[in-house]
Design a protein around this motif. Structure first.
Motif, PDB file in Angstrom:
ATOM      1  N   ALA A  63      10.021  34.894 -43.160  1.00  0.00           N
ATOM      2  CA  ALA A  63      10.583  35.594 -42.044  1.00  0.00           C
ATOM      3  C   ALA A  63      10.973  37.011 -42.577  1.00  0.00           C
ATOM      4  O   ALA A  63      10.901  38.264 -41.458  1.00  0.00           O
ATOM      5  N   ALA A  64      11.246  37.414 -43.655  1.00  0.00           N
ATOM      6  CA  ALA A  64      11.764  38.571 -44.142  1.00  0.00           C
ATOM      7  C   ALA A  64      10.373  39.654 -43.976  1.00  0.00           C
ATOM      8  O   ALA A  64      10.340  41.036 -43.760  1.00  0.00           O
ATOM      9  N   SER A  68       9.723  43.150 -41.813  1.00  0.00           N
ATOM     10  CA  SER A  68       9.187  44.210 -42.670  1.00  0.00           C
ATOM     11  C   SER A  68       7.861  44.905 -42.143  1.00  0.00           C
ATOM     12  O   SER A  68       7.500  45.939 -42.522  1.00  0.00           O
ATOM     13  N   ASN A  69       7.353  44.275 -41.026  1.00  0.00           N
ATOM     14  CA  ASN A  69       6.227  44.889 -40.403  1.00  0.00           C
ATOM     15  C   ASN A  69       6.836  45.751 -39.120  1.00  0.00           C
ATOM     16  O   ASN A  69       7.309  45.229 -38.366  1.00  0.00           O
ATOM     17  N   PRO A  70       6.459  47.024 -39.027  1.00  0.00           N
ATOM     18  CA  PRO A  70       7.234  47.809 -38.028  1.00  0.00           C
ATOM     19  C   PRO A  70       6.671  47.169 -36.726  1.00  0.00           C
ATOM     20  O   PRO A  70       7.656  47.289 -35.717  1.00  0.00           O
ATOM     21  N   GLY A  71       5.560  46.824 -36.496  1.00  0.00           N
ATOM     22  CA  GLY A  71       5.048  46.401 -35.094  1.00  0.00           C
ATOM     23  C   GLY A  71       5.876  45.145 -34.761  1.00  0.00           C
ATOM     24  O   GLY A  71       5.952  44.901 -33.389  1.00  0.00           O
ATOM     25  N   MET A  72       6.205  44.412 -35.693  1.00  0.00           N
ATOM     26  CA  MET A  72       6.963  43.111 -35.390  1.00  0.00           C
ATOM     27  C   MET A  72       8.628  43.221 -34.841  1.00  0.00           C
ATOM     28  O   MET A  72       8.827  42.995 -33.973  1.00  0.00           O
ATOM     29  N   TYR A  73       9.125  43.975 -35.499  1.00  0.00           N
ATOM     30  CA  TYR A  73      10.468  44.211 -35.261  1.00  0.00           C
ATOM     31  C   TYR A  73      10.708  45.002 -33.950  1.00  0.00           C
ATOM     32  O   TYR A  73      11.674  44.805 -33.179  1.00  0.00           O
ATOM     33  N   ALA A  74       9.707  45.758 -33.530  1.00  0.00           N
ATOM     34  CA  ALA A  74       9.639  46.591 -32.232  1.00  0.00           C
ATOM     35  C   ALA A  74       9.468  45.604 -31.352  1.00  0.00           C
ATOM     36  O   ALA A  74      10.033  45.579 -30.168  1.00  0.00           O
ATOM     37  N   ASP A  75       8.692  44.748 -31.400  1.00  0.00           N
ATOM     38  CA  ASP A  75       8.184  43.628 -30.421  1.00  0.00           C
ATOM     39  C   ASP A  75       9.454  42.826 -29.936  1.00  0.00           C
ATOM     40  O   ASP A  75       9.501  42.433 -29.118  1.00  0.00           O
ATOM     41  N   LEU A  76      10.291  42.546 -31.029  1.00  0.00           N
ATOM     42  CA  LEU A  76      11.539  41.812 -30.905  1.00  0.00           C
ATOM     43  C   LEU A  76      12.566  42.611 -30.394  1.00  0.00           C
ATOM     44  O   LEU A  76      13.997  41.902 -30.264  1.00  0.00           O
ATOM     45  N   PHE A 190       1.700  40.471 -43.010  1.00  0.00           N
ATOM     46  CA  PHE A 190       0.403  40.694 -42.296  1.00  0.00           C
ATOM     47  C   PHE A 190      -0.028  39.771 -41.417  1.00  0.00           C
ATOM     48  O   PHE A 190      -0.802  40.090 -40.527  1.00  0.00           O
ATOM     49  N   PHE A 191       0.594  38.727 -41.333  1.00  0.00           N
ATOM     50  CA  PHE A 191       0.254  37.750 -40.353  1.00  0.00           C
ATOM     51  C   PHE A 191       1.452  37.370 -39.346  1.00  0.00           C
ATOM     52  O   PHE A 191       1.238  36.620 -38.365  1.00  0.00           O
ATOM     53  N   GLY A 192       2.437  38.071 -39.468  1.00  0.00           N
ATOM     54  CA  GLY A 192       3.612  37.628 -38.616  1.00  0.00           C
ATOM     55  C   GLY A 192       3.405  38.318 -37.262  1.00  0.00           C
ATOM     56  O   GLY A 192       3.935  37.814 -36.203  1.00  0.00           O
ATOM     57  N   GLY A 193       2.854  39.231 -37.117  1.00  0.00           N
ATOM     58  CA  GLY A 193       2.334  40.011 -35.835  1.00  0.00           C
ATOM     59  C   GLY A 193       1.236  39.281 -34.959  1.00  0.00           C
ATOM     60  O   GLY A 193       0.924  39.518 -33.878  1.00  0.00           O
ATOM     61  N   VAL A 194       0.677  38.336 -35.379  1.00  0.00           N
ATOM     62  CA  VAL A 194      -0.266  37.451 -34.882  1.00  0.00           C
ATOM     63  C   VAL A 194       0.002  36.657 -33.720  1.00  0.00           C
ATOM     64  O   VAL A 194       1.203  36.046 -33.776  1.00  0.00           O
ATOM     65  N   PRO A 195      -0.105  36.951 -32.568  1.00  0.00           N
ATOM     66  CA  PRO A 195       0.639  36.453 -31.259  1.00  0.00           C
ATOM     67  C   PRO A 195       0.608  34.986 -31.503  1.00  0.00           C
ATOM     68  O   PRO A 195       1.732  34.325 -30.990  1.00  0.00           O
ATOM     69  N   PHE A 196      -0.273  34.121 -32.101  1.00  0.00           N
ATOM     70  CA  PHE A 196      -0.122  32.560 -32.247  1.00  0.00           C
ATOM     71  C   PHE A 196       1.061  32.428 -33.105  1.00  0.00           C
ATOM     72  O   PHE A 196       2.081  31.640 -32.930  1.00  0.00           O
ATOM     73  N   VAL A 197       1.384  33.142 -34.182  1.00  0.00           N
ATOM     74  CA  VAL A 197       2.512  33.163 -35.081  1.00  0.00           C
ATOM     75  C   VAL A 197       3.748  33.559 -34.360  1.00  0.00           C
ATOM     76  O   VAL A 197       4.708  32.642 -34.415  1.00  0.00           O
ATOM     77  N   GLN A 198       3.722  34.246 -33.689  1.00  0.00           N
ATOM     78  CA  GLN A 198       4.887  34.761 -32.791  1.00  0.00           C
ATOM     79  C   GLN A 198       5.261  33.477 -31.738  1.00  0.00           C
ATOM     80  O   GLN A 198       6.439  33.349 -31.439  1.00  0.00           O
ATOM     81  N   GLU A 199       4.280  33.319 -31.107  1.00  0.00           N
ATOM     82  CA  GLU A 199       4.510  32.185 -30.208  1.00  0.00           C
ATOM     83  C   GLU A 199       5.210  30.689 -30.637  1.00  0.00           C
ATOM     84  O   GLU A 199       5.765  30.030 -30.153  1.00  0.00           O
ATOM     85  N   HIS A 200       4.562  30.463 -32.186  1.00  0.00           N
ATOM     86  CA  HIS A 200       4.940  29.081 -32.557  1.00  0.00           C
ATOM     87  C   HIS A 200       5.766  29.496 -33.904  1.00  0.00           C
ATOM     88  O   HIS A 200       5.597  28.593 -34.997  1.00  0.00           O
ATOM     89  N   PHE A 201       6.565  30.539 -33.983  1.00  0.00           N
ATOM     90  CA  PHE A 201       7.197  30.901 -35.073  1.00  0.00           C
ATOM     91  C   PHE A 201       8.010  29.517 -35.714  1.00  0.00           C
ATOM     92  O   PHE A 201       7.888  29.316 -36.806  1.00  0.00           O
ATOM     93  N   GLU A 202       8.772  29.188 -34.909  1.00  0.00           N
ATOM     94  CA  GLU A 202       9.716  27.856 -35.403  1.00  0.00           C
ATOM     95  C   GLU A 202       9.075  26.709 -35.960  1.00  0.00           C
ATOM     96  O   GLU A 202       9.061  26.161 -37.111  1.00  0.00           O
ATOM     97  N   ALA A 203       7.955  26.451 -35.390  1.00  0.00           N
ATOM     98  CA  ALA A 203       6.949  25.286 -35.749  1.00  0.00           C
ATOM     99  C   ALA A 203       6.365  25.741 -37.084  1.00  0.00           C
ATOM    100  O   ALA A 203       5.829  24.833 -38.048  1.00  0.00           O
ATOM    101  N   ILE A 204       5.805  27.087 -37.352  1.00  0.00           N
ATOM    102  CA  ILE A 204       5.265  27.213 -38.518  1.00  0.00           C
ATOM    103  C   ILE A 204       6.163  27.666 -39.605  1.00  0.00           C
ATOM    104  O   ILE A 204       5.903  27.074 -40.828  1.00  0.00           O
TER     105      ILE A 204
END
Length: 233
Positions: A63-64, A68-76, A190-204
């Motif tokens: 999760a950290a 650390s990916n700029p695109g991810m925390y902006a999306d959140l 590297f993979f936290g920004g993948v749409p599938f990962v974002q949508e199923h983060f808790e399951a992952i």
């Protein structure tokens, strides 16, 4: 965990269930620098104190890495996140210093702690398993068990009770700590920004926990079946 205040139990449960949510709260309330204090402490405590093997090291690192990916925390919806270099360095320090602390606690107090029976998770089966690891793999046990919850907390403790001198332990401790942190943080980065990962983060995250715990569960089942076979004979 008997005697823990309900608030602390809830904190750990929420951290295990939703590490991303907890980190987001810390970034918002503490800022992008002070947030490293709880992150450091959780990994240090999990690896450094034999009483806390249940803390979610793998999922927290992942999760950290996401934050650390700029695109991810902006999306959140966050204005700032974590710096990936700082994230890696803080977790390297926490993992290595945690194991070092665990080693020296065992060196001075190990026999007393084991004989007291207060660490219920430090079962004879797990100790026997770790003895087997040390006998088979030597110092590499410290590296291998980094990727195995519970065992990564107990391995440096067992090493400190007499399985390894400090110089050799430190070498494998650094290799294991850097490898473990790098893998989970960079996979999240590297993979936290993948749409599938974002949508199923808790399951992952739950999947990461399940895969990490699997070796310990399999080992416990094998030990139980082996014990039943012996009793039957």
């Amino acid at each position: 965990m008997k005697g823990f205040p309900l608030e602390i139990i809830n904190f750990f449960v929420n951290l295990i269930k939703d590490p991303r949510g907890q980190i987001a709260v810390w970034i918002t309330t503490l800022g992008p620098v002070a947030v490293f204090c709880p992150l450091f402490l959780i990994v240090f405590i999990e690896t450094g104190l034999v009483f806390f093997p249940f803390l979610p090291g793998d999922s927290l690192l992942f999760a950290a890495g996401v934050f650390s990916n700029p695109g991810m925390y902006a999306d959140l919806g966050l204005e700032t996140g974590l710096n990936v270099v700082a994230t890696l360095l803080v977790f390297y320090a926490a993992a290595i210093l945690g194991n070092t602390s665990n080693y020296w606690i065992a060196r001075f107090f190990g026999k007393r702690i084991i004989d007291s029976g207060k660490v219920k998770a430090l079962t004879p089966e797990r100790m026997a398993k770790l003895d087997g690891f040390f006998e088979k793999y030597g110092g590499l046990t410290i590296v291998i068990t980094r990727f195995m919850p519970f065992f990564r907390t107990f391995a440096p403790f067992i090493a400190g009770t007499g399985h390894m001198n400090f110089g050799k332990f430190t070498l494998f401790n650094c290799i294991g700590g850097i490898s473990w942190v790098s893998l989970f943080v960079l996979v999240g980065y590297f993979f936290g920004g993948v749409p599938f990962v974002q949508e199923h983060f808790e399951a992952i995250v739950l999947g990461i926990v399940a895969v990490s715990v699997a070796p310990a569960v399999i080992g416990a089942v094998k030990a139980a079946l082996g014990s039943k076979k012996k009793d039957a004979q």
